[in-house]
Design an enzyme around this catalytic site. Structure first.
Site, mmCIF file in Angstrom:
data_model
loop_
_atom_site.group_PDB
_atom_site.id
_atom_site.type_symbol
_atom_site.label_atom_id
_atom_site.label_comp_id
_atom_site.label_asym_id
_atom_site.label_seq_id
_atom_site.Cartn_x
_atom_site.Cartn_y
_atom_site.Cartn_z
ATOM 1 N N ASN A 9 0.874 -1.171 0.000
ATOM 2 C CA ASN A 9 0.000 0.000 0.000
ATOM 3 C C ASN A 9 0.913 1.222 0.000
ATOM 4 O O ASN A 9 1.547 1.510 1.004
ATOM 5 C CB ASN A 9 -0.886 -0.038 1.264
ATOM 6 C CG ASN A 9 -1.668 1.247 1.457
ATOM 7 O OD1 ASN A 9 -1.760 2.076 0.549
ATOM 8 N ND2 ASN A 9 -2.237 1.428 2.650
ATOM 9 N N LYS A 11 0.145 4.268 -0.090
ATOM 10 C CA LYS A 11 -0.445 5.451 0.575
ATOM 11 C C LYS A 11 -0.222 6.681 -0.327
ATOM 12 O O LYS A 11 -0.251 6.531 -1.545
ATOM 13 C CB LYS A 11 0.151 5.621 1.970
ATOM 14 C CG LYS A 11 0.039 4.320 2.783
ATOM 15 C CD LYS A 11 0.356 4.463 4.227
ATOM 16 C CE LYS A 11 0.186 3.112 4.917
ATOM 17 N NZ LYS A 11 0.355 3.169 6.354
ATOM 18 N N HIS A 93 -9.143 1.769 5.158
ATOM 19 C CA HIS A 93 -7.855 1.806 5.852
ATOM 20 C C HIS A 93 -8.003 2.700 7.090
ATOM 21 O O HIS A 93 -8.735 3.689 7.063
ATOM 22 C CB HIS A 93 -6.766 2.352 4.915
ATOM 23 C CG HIS A 93 -5.398 2.183 5.490
ATOM 24 N ND1 HIS A 93 -4.894 3.028 6.455
ATOM 25 C CD2 HIS A 93 -4.455 1.236 5.277
ATOM 26 C CE1 HIS A 93 -3.684 2.604 6.796
ATOM 27 N NE2 HIS A 93 -3.393 1.521 6.101
ATOM 28 N N GLU A 95 -6.242 4.911 8.286
ATOM 29 C CA GLU A 95 -5.945 6.341 8.091
ATOM 30 C C GLU A 95 -7.178 7.074 7.578
ATOM 31 O O GLU A 95 -7.425 8.222 7.932
ATOM 32 C CB GLU A 95 -4.740 6.480 7.140
ATOM 33 C CG GLU A 95 -3.445 6.140 7.868
ATOM 34 C CD GLU A 95 -2.382 5.457 7.024
ATOM 35 O OE1 GLU A 95 -2.466 5.517 5.784
ATOM 36 O OE2 GLU A 95 -1.476 4.849 7.626
ATOM 37 N N GLU A 165 -5.125 -4.843 10.627
ATOM 38 C CA GLU A 165 -4.037 -3.890 10.843
ATOM 39 C C GLU A 165 -4.253 -3.178 12.172
ATOM 40 O O GLU A 165 -4.999 -2.187 12.237
ATOM 41 C CB GLU A 165 -4.014 -2.847 9.718
ATOM 42 C CG GLU A 165 -3.739 -3.410 8.351
ATOM 43 C CD GLU A 165 -3.110 -2.376 7.418
ATOM 44 O OE1 GLU A 165 -2.079 -2.685 6.832
ATOM 45 O OE2 GLU A 165 -3.640 -1.262 7.299
ATOM 46 N N GLY A 171 3.249 1.847 10.935
ATOM 47 C CA GLY A 171 4.291 2.868 10.810
ATOM 48 C C GLY A 171 5.071 3.124 12.085
ATOM 49 O O GLY A 171 5.779 4.126 12.194
ATOM 50 N N SER A 211 3.953 -2.601 10.308
ATOM 51 C CA SER A 211 5.403 -2.732 10.534
ATOM 52 C C SER A 211 5.985 -4.050 10.028
ATOM 53 O O SER A 211 6.867 -4.623 10.664
ATOM 54 C CB SER A 211 5.737 -2.502 12.013
ATOM 55 O OG SER A 211 5.390 -1.178 12.387
HETATM 56 P P1 13P Z 1 3.518 0.015 7.700
HETATM 57 O O1 13P Z 1 3.938 -1.254 7.038
HETATM 58 O O2 13P Z 1 4.322 1.202 7.254
HETATM 59 O O3 13P Z 1 3.455 -0.132 9.192
HETATM 60 O O4 13P Z 1 2.008 0.341 7.214
HETATM 61 C C1 13P Z 1 1.069 -0.645 7.245
HETATM 62 C C2 13P Z 1 -0.131 -0.185 6.526
HETATM 63 O O5 13P Z 1 -0.809 0.727 6.934
HETATM 64 C C3 13P Z 1 -0.475 -0.883 5.262
HETATM 65 O O6 13P Z 1 -1.750 -0.552 4.846
#
Ligand code: 13P
Length: 254
Positions: A9, A11, A93, A95, A165, A171, A211
């Site tokens: 992803n 983003k 997601h 976010e 997730e 992150g 992560s």
């Molecule tokens: P990270 O792998 O950077 O922790 O992000 C995970 C994520 O949000 C994938 O959609």
């Protein structure tokens, strides 16, 4: 057997020029049982399609609006994504749930719209740090999945992917423990089984995200109920993603 899915992803990262550089530096030897997917920004979709067509690598989007067309300024319809060759679309997601305040019901409508338009939704679910500390992980997952169940009159016969997730692991460099992620994946499968029956629950792929890197991927995908990973930061680095995919392939060959 459920196919493994390794999904990056991106983003809000990579312009078209940067996308060209990424794929110029990315090499992979595809394994038939392990899908590789890039969920890229909307503006990168056609260039990604141009680069990846005929490679066997899939591409998809990170969001969608649950209506066929109309007065929804700034939004993208499922049909537009389909035309851009998307196989998968990420829905809900964390976010988007947190920053853009998307509700469980709205996310569920997106899942249904993607499904109805012949693409595979990747529904993201997961608890916040506060919910985890309060022992409310299962409750939160139940709410998020329940909203999806309400959108379907019959159990789905086509594919749906669910990505667990945990928000506190995204992150942060602090992944969940593989055992805990497996426990949650099993719980999600049980929720699906109760609602849609055992057969459907065994077909739905459940991913872990948060992560993931080349040094921890193996411990997640060797879990019985984890069928792949949704990868953020590491998916922006060609070499690291190459290593992640290689490690996922080793698991399949064992
Ligand atoms: P990270 O792998 O950077 O922790 O992000 C995970 C994520 O949000 C994938 O959609």
């Amino acid at each position: 057997m459920r196919r493994t899915l390794i999904a990056a992803n991106w983003k809000m990262n990579h312009t078209v020029a940067e996308t060209n550089v990424f794929f110029g530096n990315f090499t992979v030897s595809l394994h038939t049982d392990i899908e590789l997917l890039f969920c890229v920004p909307f503006t990168d979709l056609y260039q990604t399609k141009h680069i990846l067509k005929d490679t066997g690598i899939k591409w998809g989007a990170q969001n969608v609006f649950p209506a066929p067309k109309g007065a929804y300024t700034g939004e993208i319809s499922p049909y537009m994504l389909k035309e851009a060759g998307c196989t998968y679309v990420i829905c809900g997601h964390s976010e988007r749930r947190q920053i853009l305040k998307e509700s469980d019901e709205f996310v569920a409508k997106k899942v249904k719209a993607v499904y109805d338009n012949g693409m595979i939704p990747i529904l993201c679910v997961g608890e916040t740090e506060a919910e985890r500390k309060a022992g409310k992980t299962k409750e939160r997952l139940q709410e998020e999945t329940q909203a999806i169940f309400l959108q379907f009159e019959e159990p789905p016969t086509k594919e749906i992917v669910i990505a667990y997730e945990p928000i506190w692991a995204i992150g942060t460099g602090e992944a969940s423990s593989p055992e805990k992620a497996e426990e949650v994946a099993l719980y999600i499968r049980e929720l699906i089984s109760t609602e849609w029956g055992k057969e459907t629950s065994q077909k739905i792929r459940i991913l872990y995200g948060g992560s993931i890197q080349s040094n921890n991927i193996s411990s997640f995908i060797t879990q019985k109920n984890i069928d792949g990973c949704l990868i953020g930061g590491a998916g922006l680095k060609p070499n690291e993603l190459h290593k992640i995919y290689q490690k996922a392939s080793i698991k399949e060959e064992e």
